[in-house]
Design an enzyme around this catalytic site. Structure first.
Site, PDB file in Angstrom:
ATOM      1  N   GLU A 263       0.774  -1.535   0.271  1.00  0.00           N
ATOM      2  CA  GLU A 263      -0.163  -0.012   0.355  1.00  0.00           C
ATOM      3  C   GLU A 263       0.710   1.420   0.154  1.00  0.00           C
ATOM      4  O   GLU A 263       1.451   1.976   0.935  1.00  0.00           O
ATOM      5  CB  GLU A 263      -0.964   0.232   1.294  1.00  0.00           C
ATOM      6  CG  GLU A 263      -1.976  -1.373   1.093  1.00  0.00           C
ATOM      7  CD  GLU A 263      -2.992  -1.180   2.115  1.00  0.00           C
ATOM      8  OE1 GLU A 263      -3.106  -0.331   2.928  1.00  0.00           O
ATOM      9  OE2 GLU A 263      -4.169  -1.364   2.244  1.00  0.00           O
TER      10      GLU A 263
ATOM     11  N   GLU B 173      -5.242  -9.064   0.293  1.00  0.00           N
ATOM     12  CA  GLU B 173      -5.786  -8.437   1.755  1.00  0.00           C
ATOM     13  C   GLU B 173      -7.768  -8.531   1.246  1.00  0.00           C
ATOM     14  O   GLU B 173      -7.861  -7.507   0.584  1.00  0.00           O
ATOM     15  CB  GLU B 173      -6.135  -7.398   2.416  1.00  0.00           C
ATOM     16  CG  GLU B 173      -4.369  -7.262   2.614  1.00  0.00           C
ATOM     17  CD  GLU B 173      -3.655  -6.013   4.099  1.00  0.00           C
ATOM     18  OE1 GLU B 173      -4.712  -5.368   4.572  1.00  0.00           O
ATOM     19  OE2 GLU B 173      -2.408  -5.715   3.597  1.00  0.00           O
TER      20      GLU B 173
HETATM   21  C1  PNW Z   1      -5.048  -2.084   5.983  1.00  0.00           C
HETATM   22  N1  PNW Z   1      -8.221   3.663   4.957  1.00  0.00           N
HETATM   23  O1  PNW Z   1      -4.595  -0.752   5.811  1.00  0.00           O
HETATM   24  C2  PNW Z   1      -3.040  -2.729   5.984  1.00  0.00           C
HETATM   25  O2  PNW Z   1      -2.308  -3.290   4.855  1.00  0.00           O
HETATM   26  C3  PNW Z   1      -3.283  -3.482   7.126  1.00  0.00           C
HETATM   27  O3  PNW Z   1      -1.707  -3.606   7.378  1.00  0.00           O
HETATM   28  C4  PNW Z   1      -4.562  -2.530   7.606  1.00  0.00           C
HETATM   29  O4  PNW Z   1      -4.033  -3.190   9.480  1.00  0.00           O
HETATM   30  C5  PNW Z   1      -5.601  -3.295   7.252  1.00  0.00           C
HETATM   31  O5  PNW Z   1      -5.708  -2.411   5.459  1.00  0.00           O
HETATM   32  C6  PNW Z   1      -7.267  -2.546   7.971  1.00  0.00           C
HETATM   33  O6  PNW Z   1      -6.885  -1.145   7.990  1.00  0.00           O
HETATM   34  C7  PNW Z   1      -4.899   0.171   5.529  1.00  0.00           C
HETATM   35  O7  PNW Z   1      -8.146   4.346   5.927  1.00  0.00           O
HETATM   36  C8  PNW Z   1      -5.494   1.476   6.470  1.00  0.00           C
HETATM   37  O8  PNW Z   1      -8.371   3.484   3.958  1.00  0.00           O
HETATM   38  C9  PNW Z   1      -6.300   2.547   6.030  1.00  0.00           C
HETATM   39  C10 PNW Z   1      -7.287   2.513   4.782  1.00  0.00           C
HETATM   40  C11 PNW Z   1      -6.939   1.379   4.569  1.00  0.00           C
HETATM   41  C12 PNW Z   1      -6.189   0.222   4.633  1.00  0.00           C
END
Ligand code: PNW
Length: 479
Positions: A197, A385
């Site tokens: 990401e 994911e």
């Molecule tokens: C992903 N948003 O993160 C990450 O790859 C993981 O480490 C995380 O725990 C998981 O999704 C759940 O959050 C994100 O704000 C964090 O849109 C924030 C966002 C999207 C993905």
């Protein structure tokens, strides 16, 4: 022995498993058969985690400090000041955690490796003890017939790398680290992902300030940081290919904004595709095209990134697979504009899960796969994911009946099954996450696991969703 009473059966259904005891099964014949929503025979089912979110043991065996250690220990940055110091203590409990995967029948596990365990200063001399941990983990997975899929960078940048992603040197350091890991592990790890990401460890970290290192920089600086991240990915791909055994598969894991056409008509479908490419321009579009979309460069003007000769070839290095982290939908429609699309605003009533950003839109799964395939035709796609937070609670008997998570997963997987049934090249699915863990700025306040973790005792308990996922895997079908 008398047959089970209904009550005893219900107890079995949701009973908590203890280490070494397999999960209870749903009763045969209680679910519809034959199941229509089948996946291909060789489809890979797994779970995902990341190092800082689960490992703990932040000073063990010579691990160097990371920007997330610093950030989490800075007042006001995380929920209740929580840190990953202990997290799930998976550094010490990894055998038990591999056991959880085994109970599910998982065929694969996506985890990340902590750069600062291997190179505590980011560069220099490798730390054998840190590497030995990943050796142990990989060997334990293989012993249990679980294929390791390793992410090299999931945000835990070594603190010692001065200026972090502001510096081009960090991209070079990442390439060296990636090549080293591939040379040491590719005899057993056949799939590597460079970065996780890019938008999160660039924009969310250096522009919005929500993630480590918590900066709020201007557009020119952020565009350059993004460029360094893309370069790191590309240098990583090249270093892995140079250092790994033949046939090692290389990809990355991205969370592009996914555009669902408001109505499935040709014009809206075309608009959604255009939106996907433009709205993700400086990230997945640039990597898979090997050049920045011209509209992005024009829009940024003088703030556009400074590109050195050869950078774009490195960034566009061919990949064996694309990993997609799919959570929430955006909606696009055709309009008469030059761009050829408009993004729809969501009504405030749009449903979401426990994390306020996590809007529920199962069809994002289908359109993520279809958009990426139609735009760039990758050799293979993995869903690296997908999952959700829920306000999980343990009932008096300690059970977690997360019916909302099951609803979420069932619907997203139904959309994934649509994609595979239309022959899009999806090879596997990693559920985020195996167990509750340190959810970044949200600390332990948001739970994404299918195993419940009591952070006081480190006890892991399967939620209803774990029992459900086990059935999905066993039948290779959504039900
Ligand atoms: C992903 N948003 O993160 C990450 O790859 C993981 O480490 C995380 O725990 C998981 O999704 C759940 O959050 C994100 O704000 C964090 O849109 C924030 C966002 C999207 C993905």
């Amino acid at each position: 022995m008398p047959p089970f009473t209904r009550r005893q059966f219900a107890g079995q259904l949701v009973g908590a498993a203890v280490a070494g005891v397999s999960l209870p099964r749903f009763a045969a014949g209680k679910t519809a058969s034959p199941r229509p929503l089948q996946f291909p025979d060789d489809f890979l089912w797994g779970c995902a985690t990341s190092a800082y979110q689960i490992e703990g043991a932040v000073t063990a065996d010579g691990r160097g400090q990371t920007i997330w250690d610093t950030f989490a220990h800075t007042a006001g940055k995380t929920y209740h000041g929580q840190t990953g110091d202990i997290a799930d203590d998976s550094y010490h409990r990894f055998r038990e955690d591999v056991g959880l995967l085994k109970q599910l029948g998982a065929k694969t596990y996506r985890f990340s490796m902590a750069w600062a365990r291997i190179f505590p200063q980011g560069t220099g001399k490798p730390n054998d003890k840190g590497l030995a941990y990943y050796d142990r983990l990989v060997d334990e997975l293989l012993k249990n017939d679980i294929a390791p899929y390793a992410t090299l960078f999931h945000w835990d940048l070594p603190q010692a790398l001065r200026d972090g992603w502001k510096s081009r040197d960090t991209a070079k350091a990442f390439g060296d680290y990636a090549g080293f890991m591939a040379s040491r592990l590719s005899d057993r790890v056949r799939h590597f992902m460079t970065t996780n990401e890019i938008v999160c460890f660039t924009d969310l970290s250096y522009k919005i300030g929500q993630f480590a290192p918590g900066l709020k920089l201007g557009d020119a600086a952020v565009n350059q940081i993004r460029h360094h991240a893309l370069l790191a990915h590309g240098l990583g791909v090249q270093a892995i290919r140079a250092g790994a055994t033949a046939g090692t598969q290389v990809g990355f894991a991205e969370n592009p904004k996914v555009y669902v056409p408001v109505i499935e008509t040709a014009e809206h479908i075309e608009a959604a595709k255009r939106a996907f490419r433009q709205e993700n321009a400086p990230f997945i579009s640039t990597v898979l095209e090997g050049r920045y979309p011209s509209e992005y460069l024009a829009r940024e003007g003088a703030n556009a990134p400074k590109i050195e000769p050869g950078d774009m070839d490195i960034i566009g290095s061919p990949l064996d697979f694309v990993g997609l982290n799919v959570y929430q939908p955006e909606y696009a429609r055709a309009d008469g504009s030059k761009a050829g699309y408009a993004v729809e605003r969501r009504p405030t009533s749009f449903p979401r899960m426990a994390s306020p950003w996590l809007f529920v839109g199962p069809e994002a799964m289908y359109w993520a796969v279809r958009s990426v395939t139609e735009l760039w035709n990758p050799k293979a796609i993995y869903i690296t994911e997908n999952g959700c937070s829920s306000e999980d609670y343990q009932d008096a008997a300690g059970r977690v009946k997360d019916t909302d998570r099951v609803m979420f997963l069932r619907n997203y997987l139904t959309q994934l099954q649509r994609a595979v049934s239309e022959n899009y090249p999806v090879k596997g699915y990693f559920l985020w996450s195996l167990m509750d863990n340190f959810e970044w700025a949200d600390g332990y306040g948001k739970r994404f696991g299918i195993y419940y973790v009591d952070f006081k005792t480190q006890k892991r308990t399967p939620k209803r969703s774990a029992l459900w996922y086990r059935e999905v895997i066993a039948h290779n079908a959504v039900g």
